[in-house]
Scaffold this motif. Sequence first.
Motif, PDB file in Angstrom:
ATOM      1  N   LEU A   1      80.063 117.196 -96.131  1.00 22.10           N
ATOM      2  CA  LEU A   1      79.784 117.096 -94.698  1.00 22.10           C
ATOM      3  C   LEU A   1      80.875 116.315 -93.972  1.00 22.10           C
ATOM      4  CD1 LEU A   1      75.921 116.451 -94.742  1.00 22.10           C
ATOM      5  CD2 LEU A   1      77.117 118.538 -94.055  1.00 22.10           C
TER       6      LEU A   1
ATOM      7  N   ALA B   1      78.477 124.761 -90.388  1.00 25.21           N
ATOM      8  CA  ALA B   1      77.592 124.162 -91.396  1.00 25.21           C
ATOM      9  C   ALA B   1      76.453 125.107 -91.759  1.00 25.21           C
ATOM     10  CB  ALA B   1      77.039 122.838 -90.875  1.00 25.21           C
TER      11      ALA B   1
ATOM     12  N   LEU C   1      71.131 123.618 -91.571  1.00 28.44           N
ATOM     13  CA  LEU C   1      71.590 122.442 -92.310  1.00 28.44           C
ATOM     14  C   LEU C   1      70.448 121.441 -92.458  1.00 28.44           C
ATOM     15  CD1 LEU C   1      73.669 120.529 -93.574  1.00 28.44           C
ATOM     16  CD2 LEU C   1      74.324 119.834 -91.250  1.00 28.44           C
TER      17      LEU C   1
END
Length: 272
Positions: free
Chosen positions: A106, A124, A210
């Motif tokens: 991340l 993401a 996510l």
Amino acid sequence: MLSYPQLDPIIFSVGPLSVRWYGLMYVIGFVAAYLLVAYQAKRFGWHKLTNHLDNLNLSLIIGVIIGGRLGYVCFYNPTYYLQNPLDMFAIWHGGMSFHGGCTGALTAGVIYCSRNGLQFWKAADLYVVTVPIGLFFGRLGNFINGELYGRATTVGWGMIFPGGGPLPRHPSQLYEAFLEGIVLFAILWSIKGKPWTKHPKTLWPHGSLLALFLICYSVFRFIVEYFREPDPQLGLLLAGFSMGQVLSCFMSAIGIGIWYWRSIVSTGSKLP
């Protein structure tokens, strides 16, 4: 009781170099993620991401490796590595933390996207739906290595693992491969690109997948930890929880926070 398959962790060797099943599983996971992200980017017409795919993937892989190793060093065995600092670099001896690897990926994603004008939350979501594939193969690699086995059990499918003593144990690696791999992939892949309200053109806000991944993974990992043997150098921590459960609680809280924030900030943005 089931018989543990005696699989050689090494596929083949050429001189001093060995190709291991565990490493191959990582390669399969990364390649599968690359192909599926490329497929999604092409399908949604996100050509800018396609142009950055190779460099972004490399950044994420580096983030996973560095984060995974630092996570293990800091959370699972800090005393040993303080006494043997050079061993921090000996990743071939094992010792990777998923929570650390996730944090590293991340972080690398945020840095790369911000420097190259890509929308992080959208990227993401495209990547995170592919992560369970890598988790599935990674847990199979753990099973082949006979590592991260479960607690002693009397269930009929218990196995005696090499290095796990004479008692049959839960094949917890397979539990994780099923929940964190197959089930989680089915959940995320089935809802991506689908409307989250009754309005057919209102898709999930960017970042929602996510958040859902972080929450679902944490729940599955928390459950399986009750069947998985705690790390011997740590044992069980406060209130009888393992380190994996403690870290999963933090990850779940972060996922809930992202879900809440993205649901308010972005009320159903559409993929271009």
